[in-house]
Design a protein around this motif. Sequence first.
Motif, PDB file in Angstrom:
ATOM      1  N   ALA A 128      32.434  26.735  23.348  1.00 58.17           N
ATOM      2  CA  ALA A 128      33.736  26.767  24.014  1.00 58.17           C
ATOM      3  C   ALA A 128      34.237  28.202  24.149  1.00 58.17           C
ATOM      4  O   ALA A 128      34.018  29.048  23.288  1.00 58.17           O
ATOM      5  N   HIS A 129      34.930  28.442  25.253  1.00 61.27           N
ATOM      6  CA  HIS A 129      35.528  29.752  25.486  1.00 61.27           C
ATOM      7  C   HIS A 129      37.003  29.559  25.811  1.00 61.27           C
ATOM      8  O   HIS A 129      37.392  28.538  26.396  1.00 61.27           O
ATOM      9  N   ASP A 130      37.811  30.523  25.435  1.00 56.10           N
ATOM     10  CA  ASP A 130      39.215  30.459  25.801  1.00 56.10           C
ATOM     11  C   ASP A 130      39.368  30.973  27.232  1.00 56.10           C
ATOM     12  O   ASP A 130      38.391  31.428  27.843  1.00 56.10           O
ATOM     13  N   PRO A 131      40.586  30.901  27.812  1.00 52.05           N
ATOM     14  CA  PRO A 131      40.761  31.330  29.199  1.00 52.05           C
ATOM     15  C   PRO A 131      40.404  32.788  29.449  1.00 52.05           C
ATOM     16  O   PRO A 131      40.120  33.173  30.582  1.00 52.05           O
ATOM     17  N   ALA A 132      40.410  33.612  28.397  1.00 49.96           N
ATOM     18  CA  ALA A 132      40.041  35.016  28.567  1.00 49.96           C
ATOM     19  C   ALA A 132      38.533  35.216  28.524  1.00 49.96           C
ATOM     20  O   ALA A 132      38.039  36.328  28.671  1.00 49.96           O
ATOM     21  N   GLY A 133      37.786  34.121  28.299  1.00 46.52           N
ATOM     22  CA  GLY A 133      36.331  34.203  28.266  1.00 46.52           C
ATOM     23  C   GLY A 133      35.759  34.526  26.903  1.00 46.52           C
ATOM     24  O   GLY A 133      34.565  34.784  26.767  1.00 46.52           O
ATOM     25  N   ILE A 134      36.601  34.521  25.869  1.00 44.03           N
ATOM     26  CA  ILE A 134      36.146  34.824  24.518  1.00 44.03           C
ATOM     27  C   ILE A 134      35.633  33.552  23.851  1.00 44.03           C
ATOM     28  O   ILE A 134      36.276  32.507  23.899  1.00 44.03           O
ATOM     29  N   ALA A 135      34.461  33.639  23.221  1.00 45.03           N
ATOM     30  CA  ALA A 135      33.878  32.466  22.580  1.00 45.03           C
ATOM     31  C   ALA A 135      34.789  31.967  21.461  1.00 45.03           C
ATOM     32  O   ALA A 135      35.342  32.749  20.695  1.00 45.03           O
ATOM     33  N   MET A 136      34.955  30.655  21.394  1.00 47.42           N
ATOM     34  CA  MET A 136      35.794  30.036  20.378  1.00 47.42           C
ATOM     35  C   MET A 136      34.901  29.431  19.300  1.00 47.42           C
ATOM     36  O   MET A 136      34.049  28.600  19.595  1.00 47.42           O
ATOM     37  N   ASP A 137      35.097  29.851  18.046  1.00 48.76           N
ATOM     38  CA  ASP A 137      34.343  29.230  16.968  1.00 48.76           C
ATOM     39  C   ASP A 137      34.913  27.831  16.724  1.00 48.76           C
ATOM     40  O   ASP A 137      35.973  27.480  17.265  1.00 48.76           O
ATOM     41  N   PRO A 138      34.228  26.999  15.925  1.00 56.03           N
ATOM     42  CA  PRO A 138      34.702  25.631  15.695  1.00 56.03           C
ATOM     43  C   PRO A 138      36.145  25.550  15.202  1.00 56.03           C
ATOM     44  O   PRO A 138      36.880  24.639  15.587  1.00 56.03           O
ATOM     45  N   ALA A 139      36.564  26.515  14.381  1.00 60.85           N
ATOM     46  CA  ALA A 139      37.936  26.491  13.855  1.00 60.85           C
ATOM     47  C   ALA A 139      38.950  26.670  14.982  1.00 60.85           C
ATOM     48  O   ALA A 139      39.959  25.960  15.054  1.00 60.85           O
ATOM     49  N   ARG A 140      38.687  27.609  15.885  1.00 62.35           N
ATOM     50  CA  ARG A 140      39.607  27.837  17.008  1.00 62.35           C
ATOM     51  C   ARG A 140      39.580  26.676  17.984  1.00 62.35           C
ATOM     52  O   ARG A 140      40.621  26.279  18.529  1.00 62.35           O
ATOM     53  N   ALA A 141      38.389  26.124  18.219  1.00 62.71           N
ATOM     54  CA  ALA A 141      38.282  24.969  19.108  1.00 62.71           C
ATOM     55  C   ALA A 141      39.050  23.784  18.529  1.00 62.71           C
ATOM     56  O   ALA A 141      39.734  23.053  19.256  1.00 62.71           O
ATOM     57  N   ARG A 142      38.946  23.596  17.210  1.00 64.29           N
ATOM     58  CA  ARG A 142      39.655  22.504  16.552  1.00 64.29           C
ATOM     59  C   ARG A 142      41.163  22.706  16.657  1.00 64.29           C
ATOM     60  O   ARG A 142      41.922  21.766  16.919  1.00 64.29           O
ATOM     61  N   ASP A 143      41.607  23.949  16.458  1.00 69.33           N
ATOM     62  CA  ASP A 143      43.033  24.269  16.547  1.00 69.33           C
ATOM     63  C   ASP A 143      43.562  23.984  17.953  1.00 69.33           C
ATOM     64  O   ASP A 143      44.636  23.387  18.118  1.00 69.33           O
ATOM     65  N   TYR A 144      42.801  24.385  18.963  1.00 64.51           N
ATOM     66  CA  TYR A 144      43.219  24.175  20.356  1.00 64.51           C
ATOM     67  C   TYR A 144      43.281  22.682  20.670  1.00 64.51           C
ATOM     68  O   TYR A 144      44.234  22.199  21.288  1.00 64.51           O
ATOM     69  N   ALA A 145      42.262  21.940  20.232  1.00 61.03           N
ATOM     70  CA  ALA A 145      42.224  20.503  20.486  1.00 61.03           C
ATOM     71  C   ALA A 145      43.387  19.797  19.793  1.00 61.03           C
ATOM     72  O   ALA A 145      43.985  18.861  20.355  1.00 61.03           O
ATOM     73  N   LEU A 146      43.722  20.228  18.566  1.00 59.45           N
ATOM     74  CA  LEU A 146      44.847  19.621  17.849  1.00 59.45           C
ATOM     75  C   LEU A 146      46.165  19.885  18.574  1.00 59.45           C
ATOM     76  O   LEU A 146      47.051  19.017  18.621  1.00 59.45           O
ATOM     77  N   LYS A 147      46.297  21.060  19.155  1.00 57.55           N
ATOM     78  CA  LYS A 147      47.517  21.368  19.908  1.00 57.55           C
ATOM     79  C   LYS A 147      47.610  20.519  21.170  1.00 57.55           C
ATOM     80  O   LYS A 147      48.706  20.070  21.546  1.00 57.55           O
ATOM     81  N   LEU A 148      46.478  20.281  21.821  1.00 58.54           N
ATOM     82  CA  LEU A 148      46.475  19.355  22.947  1.00 58.54           C
ATOM     83  C   LEU A 148      46.915  17.968  22.484  1.00 58.54           C
ATOM     84  O   LEU A 148      47.695  17.285  23.161  1.00 58.54           O
ATOM     85  N   GLY A 149      46.413  17.556  21.308  1.00 60.67           N
ATOM     86  CA  GLY A 149      46.781  16.251  20.765  1.00 60.67           C
ATOM     87  C   GLY A 149      48.260  16.151  20.434  1.00 60.67           C
ATOM     88  O   GLY A 149      48.892  15.113  20.681  1.00 60.67           O
ATOM     89  N   VAL A 150      48.836  17.216  19.891  1.00 59.40           N
ATOM     90  CA  VAL A 150      50.261  17.230  19.573  1.00 59.40           C
ATOM     91  C   VAL A 150      51.101  17.113  20.850  1.00 59.40           C
ATOM     92  O   VAL A 150      52.061  16.344  20.914  1.00 59.40           O
ATOM     93  N   ALA A 151      50.743  17.887  21.867  1.00 65.14           N
ATOM     94  CA  ALA A 151      51.477  17.826  23.138  1.00 65.14           C
ATOM     95  C   ALA A 151      51.407  16.426  23.730  1.00 65.14           C
ATOM     96  O   ALA A 151      52.421  15.875  24.193  1.00 65.14           O
ATOM     97  N   PHE A 152      50.230  15.830  23.695  1.00 70.00           N
ATOM     98  CA  PHE A 152      50.049  14.468  24.207  1.00 70.00           C
ATOM     99  C   PHE A 152      50.861  13.474  23.373  1.00 70.00           C
ATOM    100  O   PHE A 152      51.512  12.569  23.921  1.00 70.00           O
ATOM    101  N   GLY A 153      50.843  13.632  22.044  1.00 69.07           N
ATOM    102  CA  GLY A 153      51.578  12.715  21.173  1.00 69.07           C
ATOM    103  C   GLY A 153      53.075  12.771  21.412  1.00 69.07           C
ATOM    104  O   GLY A 153      53.751  11.728  21.454  1.00 69.07           O
ATOM    105  N   VAL A 154      53.610  13.978  21.575  1.00 65.96           N
ATOM    106  CA  VAL A 154      55.035  14.133  21.855  1.00 65.96           C
ATOM    107  C   VAL A 154      55.396  13.431  23.159  1.00 65.96           C
ATOM    108  O   VAL A 154      56.411  12.728  23.262  1.00 65.96           O
ATOM    109  N   THR A 155      54.548  13.604  24.173  1.00 60.36           N
ATOM    110  CA  THR A 155      54.790  12.953  25.458  1.00 60.36           C
ATOM    111  C   THR A 155      54.778  11.436  25.316  1.00 60.36           C
ATOM    112  O   THR A 155      55.633  10.745  25.888  1.00 60.36           O
ATOM    113  N   CYS A 156      53.822  10.904  24.563  1.00 60.74           N
ATOM    114  CA  CYS A 156      53.718   9.449  24.386  1.00 60.74           C
ATOM    115  C   CYS A 156      54.966   8.881  23.723  1.00 60.74           C
ATOM    116  O   CYS A 156      55.541   7.888  24.195  1.00 60.74           O
ATOM    117  N   VAL A 157      55.401   9.517  22.639  1.00 58.98           N
ATOM    118  CA  VAL A 157      56.561   9.012  21.900  1.00 58.98           C
ATOM    119  C   VAL A 157      57.817   9.053  22.766  1.00 58.98           C
ATOM    120  O   VAL A 157      58.549   8.062  22.891  1.00 58.98           O
TER     121      VAL A 157
END
Length: 288
Positions: free
Chosen positions: A77-106
């Motif tokens: 995975a790469h961020d929008p700047a093209g920098i490779a994302m290690d698993p920790a950063r990818a997990r952090d980004y995915a969790l933030k997507l999940g939080v945004a989605f969860g807030v919208t659902c509630v």
Amino acid sequence: MTDLLAALLLGIIEGITEFLPISSTGHLLIAEQWLGHRSDLFNIAIQAGAILAIALIYRQRLWDLAMGFLGRGAPAAHDPAGIAMDPARARDYALKLGVAFGVTCVLGLLVKKLGFELPDRVEPIAWALILGGVWMVVAEHFAAKRAQALGERSAISWTVAILVGVAQVVAGVFPGTSRSAATIFVALLFGTTSRVAATEFAFLVGIPTMFAATAYELVDVVRSGEAANEDWTALAVAFVASAITAFIAVKWLLRYIQSHRFTAFAVYRVALGAALLLLVPAAAATAG
């Protein structure tokens, strides 16, 4: 105008406007004044076409994030700047997507329980277009000033993730606001200074949000028996038109924002909103 041509035009309008920051709901409500009102199932279908397009565009990004989240394989995975994302950063980004989605659902379910219905009058849509255009200019101005002071920042904060979730609900409640505009410019105003990063996060969180909303609405339509009276040929034409035009529109937008601001979209929104406020009273007076 034939029904198939009207369906084709509505599909094209949905595809072009769903992910551009100019409000698909607002444009469709206005277009239906001339092309005729459509069923809930029809509106679900053209929205599904647009979702399919964005999912196809971001299919590799979604896969990379999923693999990074699970800690499997190389950190592709790469961020929008093209920098490779290690698993920790990818997990952090995915969790933030999940939080945004969860807030919208509630918040979305809360709005639904309160019985809120979309206005079908043109005036509130016109004002939402105008105010949204002003909001876009202001947000991008302050984002540019922060970028000059701090440099370009592509990281998405937890605050931005929560506010993006809220913004999606606000856009759903006020037609003409635009889900993409609300989410992109919340991200620019309260966190990232990168147009590309803000847009990508807004689009990625829009995929599960729109899939969930479409599925929720589809269940209601099936239960009501409304689907039995649907014109399936017109629906299929509109679905394909929406998918193709959304794919083209998003690909173009992602290239455009790499070197351009959103100012042109803001000007378009203000001009369209002002024209609607001037034309609608004139049309009503003529009809009277």
